[in-house]
Write a protein that holds these residues in place. Structure first.
Motif, PDB file in Angstrom:
ATOM      1  N   THR A  31     104.517 -42.308  12.026  1.00 32.14           N
ATOM      2  CA  THR A  31     104.690 -41.002  12.689  1.00 32.14           C
ATOM      3  C   THR A  31     104.414 -41.084  14.194  1.00 32.14           C
ATOM      4  OG1 THR A  31     102.435 -40.270  12.189  1.00 32.14           O
ATOM      5  CG2 THR A  31     104.135 -39.744  10.576  1.00 32.14           C
ATOM      6  N   GLY A  32     103.621 -42.079  14.605  1.00 32.16           N
ATOM      7  CA  GLY A  32     103.407 -42.287  16.050  1.00 32.16           C
ATOM      8  C   GLY A  32     104.734 -42.608  16.720  1.00 32.16           C
ATOM      9  N   TYR A  35     106.616 -39.385  17.526  1.00 28.21           N
ATOM     10  CA  TYR A  35     106.167 -38.729  18.764  1.00 28.21           C
ATOM     11  C   TYR A  35     106.626 -39.526  19.987  1.00 28.21           C
ATOM     12  CZ  TYR A  35     103.419 -35.401  16.127  1.00 28.21           C
ATOM     13  OH  TYR A  35     103.049 -34.385  15.275  1.00 28.21           O
ATOM     14  N   ARG A  36     106.566 -40.841  19.872  1.00 25.49           N
ATOM     15  CA  ARG A  36     107.005 -41.693  20.990  1.00 25.49           C
ATOM     16  C   ARG A  36     108.509 -41.494  21.253  1.00 25.49           C
ATOM     17  NH1 ARG A  36     103.808 -46.053  22.525  1.00 25.49           N
ATOM     18  NH2 ARG A  36     101.799 -46.125  21.468  1.00 25.49           N
ATOM     19  N   ARG A  83     107.604 -48.287  23.443  1.00 21.70           N
ATOM     20  CA  ARG A  83     106.271 -48.930  23.540  1.00 21.70           C
ATOM     21  C   ARG A  83     105.827 -49.158  24.981  1.00 21.70           C
ATOM     22  NH1 ARG A  83     104.403 -48.043  18.500  1.00 21.70           N
ATOM     23  NH2 ARG A  83     106.221 -48.116  17.184  1.00 21.70           N
ATOM     24  N   THR A  91     103.790 -39.631  25.704  1.00 21.11           N
ATOM     25  CA  THR A  91     103.655 -39.281  24.288  1.00 21.11           C
ATOM     26  C   THR A  91     102.424 -38.422  24.038  1.00 21.11           C
ATOM     27  OG1 THR A  91     104.738 -41.332  23.651  1.00 21.11           O
ATOM     28  CG2 THR A  91     103.519 -40.201  21.939  1.00 21.11           C
ATOM     29  N   ARG A  92     101.366 -38.742  24.786  1.00 18.36           N
ATOM     30  CA  ARG A  92     100.131 -37.985  24.576  1.00 18.36           C
ATOM     31  C   ARG A  92     100.389 -36.497  24.845  1.00 18.36           C
ATOM     32  NH1 ARG A  92      95.597 -40.399  27.958  1.00 18.36           N
ATOM     33  NH2 ARG A  92      96.266 -42.304  26.924  1.00 18.36           N
ATOM     34  N   ALA A  95     102.483 -35.001  22.067  1.00 17.63           N
ATOM     35  CA  ALA A  95     101.704 -34.836  20.831  1.00 17.63           C
ATOM     36  C   ALA A  95     100.698 -33.696  20.938  1.00 17.63           C
ATOM     37  CB  ALA A  95     100.992 -36.150  20.489  1.00 17.63           C
ATOM     38  N   ARG A 101     104.537 -30.354  17.303  1.00 14.97           N
ATOM     39  CA  ARG A 101     103.881 -30.820  16.070  1.00 14.97           C
ATOM     40  C   ARG A 101     104.443 -30.087  14.853  1.00 14.97           C
ATOM     41  NH1 ARG A 101      99.841 -34.380  17.514  1.00 14.97           N
ATOM     42  NH2 ARG A 101      99.587 -34.762  15.299  1.00 14.97           N
ATOM     43  N   GLY A 121      99.387 -42.253  10.833  1.00 15.80           N
ATOM     44  CA  GLY A 121      99.320 -41.439  12.053  1.00 15.80           C
ATOM     45  C   GLY A 121      97.913 -41.013  12.376  1.00 15.80           C
ATOM     46  N   ARG A 122      97.757 -39.731  12.750  1.00 18.58           N
ATOM     47  CA  ARG A 122      96.429 -39.194  13.078  1.00 18.58           C
ATOM     48  C   ARG A 122      96.084 -38.011  12.168  1.00 18.58           C
ATOM     49  NH1 ARG A 122      97.692 -42.775  15.912  1.00 18.58           N
ATOM     50  NH2 ARG A 122      97.044 -43.309  18.024  1.00 18.58           N
ATOM     51  N   ASP A 123      97.150 -37.278  11.747  1.00 18.00           N
ATOM     52  CA  ASP A 123      96.957 -36.001  11.041  1.00 18.00           C
ATOM     53  C   ASP A 123      97.612 -36.014   9.666  1.00 18.00           C
ATOM     54  OD1 ASP A 123      99.582 -36.237  11.813  1.00 18.00           O
ATOM     55  OD2 ASP A 123      99.804 -34.163  12.483  1.00 18.00           O
ATOM     56  N   GLN A 124      97.897 -37.182   9.145  1.00 16.65           N
ATOM     57  CA  GLN A 124      98.675 -37.242   7.904  1.00 16.65           C
ATOM     58  C   GLN A 124      97.888 -36.713   6.708  1.00 16.65           C
ATOM     59  OE1 GLN A 124     102.213 -38.430   8.093  1.00 16.65           O
ATOM     60  NE2 GLN A 124     101.385 -37.531   9.947  1.00 16.65           N
ATOM     61  N   ARG A 172      92.006 -42.397  25.191  1.00 16.41           N
ATOM     62  CA  ARG A 172      92.988 -42.087  24.142  1.00 16.41           C
ATOM     63  C   ARG A 172      92.301 -41.519  22.898  1.00 16.41           C
ATOM     64  NH1 ARG A 172      97.132 -46.721  22.490  1.00 16.41           N
ATOM     65  NH2 ARG A 172      98.424 -45.398  21.182  1.00 16.41           N
ATOM     66  N   ASP A 176      92.967 -37.849  21.410  1.00 17.88           N
ATOM     67  CA  ASP A 176      93.427 -37.700  20.024  1.00 17.88           C
ATOM     68  C   ASP A 176      92.476 -36.804  19.219  1.00 17.88           C
ATOM     69  OD1 ASP A 176      95.699 -39.229  20.344  1.00 17.88           O
ATOM     70  OD2 ASP A 176      94.850 -41.054  19.458  1.00 17.88           O
ATOM     71  N   ARG A 179      92.520 -32.812  20.463  1.00 19.42           N
ATOM     72  CA  ARG A 179      93.752 -32.021  20.351  1.00 19.42           C
ATOM     73  C   ARG A 179      93.497 -30.773  19.503  1.00 19.42           C
ATOM     74  NH1 ARG A 179      96.868 -36.489  19.184  1.00 19.42           N
ATOM     75  NH2 ARG A 179      97.360 -36.599  21.379  1.00 19.42           N
TER      76      ARG A 179
HETATM   77  O1   DC Z   1     100.000 -44.529  16.753  1.00 22.62           O
HETATM   78  P1   DC Z   1     100.670 -44.507  18.118  1.00 22.62           P
HETATM   79  O2   DC Z   1      99.867 -45.143  19.219  1.00 22.62           O
HETATM   80  O3   DC Z   1     102.065 -45.036  18.090  1.00 22.62           O
HETATM   81  O4   DC Z   1     100.772 -42.947  18.493  1.00 22.62           O
HETATM   82  C1   DC Z   1     101.379 -42.517  19.671  1.00 22.62           C
HETATM   83  C2   DC Z   1     100.760 -41.196  20.125  1.00 22.62           C
HETATM   84  O5   DC Z   1     101.090 -40.145  19.223  1.00 22.62           O
HETATM   85  C3   DC Z   1      99.245 -41.176  20.269  1.00 22.62           C
HETATM   86  O6   DC Z   1      98.945 -40.504  21.487  1.00 22.62           O
HETATM   87  C4   DC Z   1      98.756 -40.390  19.096  1.00 22.62           C
HETATM   88  C5   DC Z   1      99.919 -39.479  18.770  1.00 22.62           C
HETATM   89  N1   DC Z   1     100.080 -39.230  17.345  1.00 22.62           N
HETATM   90  C6   DC Z   1      99.739 -37.989  16.877  1.00 22.62           C
HETATM   91  O7   DC Z   1      99.253 -37.150  17.643  1.00 22.62           O
HETATM   92  N2   DC Z   1      99.918 -37.696  15.553  1.00 22.62           N
HETATM   93  C7   DC Z   1     100.427 -38.607  14.710  1.00 22.62           C
HETATM   94  N3   DC Z   1     100.615 -38.285  13.428  1.00 22.62           N
HETATM   95  C8   DC Z   1     100.788 -39.886  15.184  1.00 22.62           C
HETATM   96  C9   DC Z   1     100.585 -40.171  16.518  1.00 22.62           C
END
Ligand code: DC
Length: 220
Positions: A31-32, A35-36, A83, A91-92, A95, A101, A121-124, A172, A176, A179
């Protein structure tokens, strides 16, 4: 069955999630990368990152596809382009936008619908798939994560210090975790796997064992 893998940057999530999906014979969702891909497209199409609704419209209009190891946006291979440092910084901001979102959460649920999947990801585990059968929060100490990044980046010939990596990693992590929507945190029912001192194979074995303990079946 859905397995979510959340955690901070540099914890080895992508490598572990990919290897886990391969061992299980399941789909893998990065999922990152989604967002990228939006950040890349916003920069490419000169959509202002300040304009949340325009970025959300862009997110809705884009076709993001995963094809083996490649990420395709409207048919263009952006696997490397997403990347770069410029895209990582953009991306930050993408996101952080709740409207973006919302679009991503809906798309991620659609992608996972009806299949066995490892999603990273971060919020899965907290927001997107609160019903997931297994939620893992994969982490490692800040020093260990920075050391891994340092080894990767210097191996590519880059001239970067460990201190620089630690400082940007901290920024970072803070962004994260702070947020307002979709913040990085372990779900209350997540299994926290701390990977300091574990090899890549140890991590994947531990994850496979967790999946099996929840009733998942491996294909190898
Ligand atoms: O995992 P990554 O470094 O490729 O993630 C890129 C950016 O996206 C990072 O700033 C965190 C954000 N992100 C997010 O907010 N929610 C997710 N589910 C995945 C990534």
């Amino acid at each position: 069955m859905i397995v979510t893998l959340d955690g901070p940057a540099g914890a080895g999530k992508s490598t572990a999630a990919k290897a886990l999906a391969r061992r299980l014979g399941w789909r893998y969702l990065d999922t990152g990368a989604m967002y990228r891909a939006i950040a890349w497209a916003a920069l490419d199409q000169r959509v202002s990152l300040e304009d949340e609704s325009a970025v959300a419209d862009l997110a809705r209009a884009l076709e993001i596809r995963f094809d083996a190891e490649r990420v395709l946006v409207d048919g263009h291979d952006v696997s490397h382009a997403i990347r770069t440092q410029e895209v990582t910084v953009a991306t930050r901001r993408v996101a952080d936008a709740p409207a973006v979102r919302d679009v991503m959460v809906e798309q991620q649920r659609r992608i996972a619908d009806g299949c066995d999947i490892v999603t990273e990801g971060r919020d899965q585990g907290t927001v997107v798939f609160p019903q997931a059968e297994l939620k893992v929060f994969l982490t490692a100490s800040a020093e260990e994560r920075a050391r891994r990044r340092f080894r990767e980046r210097t191996a590519c010939g880059e001239n970067v210090s460990l201190e620089t990596i630690l400082t940007s990693q901290q920024a970072r992590d803070d962004a994260d975790a702070a947020r307002p929507v979709g913040a990085m945190r372990a779900a209350d029912d997540a299994v926290v796997v701390e990977t300091d001192g574990m090899s890549h194979d140890d991590v994947v074995d531990a994850l496979v064992a967790l999946v099996v303990s929840r009733g998942g079946e491996t294909c190898q």
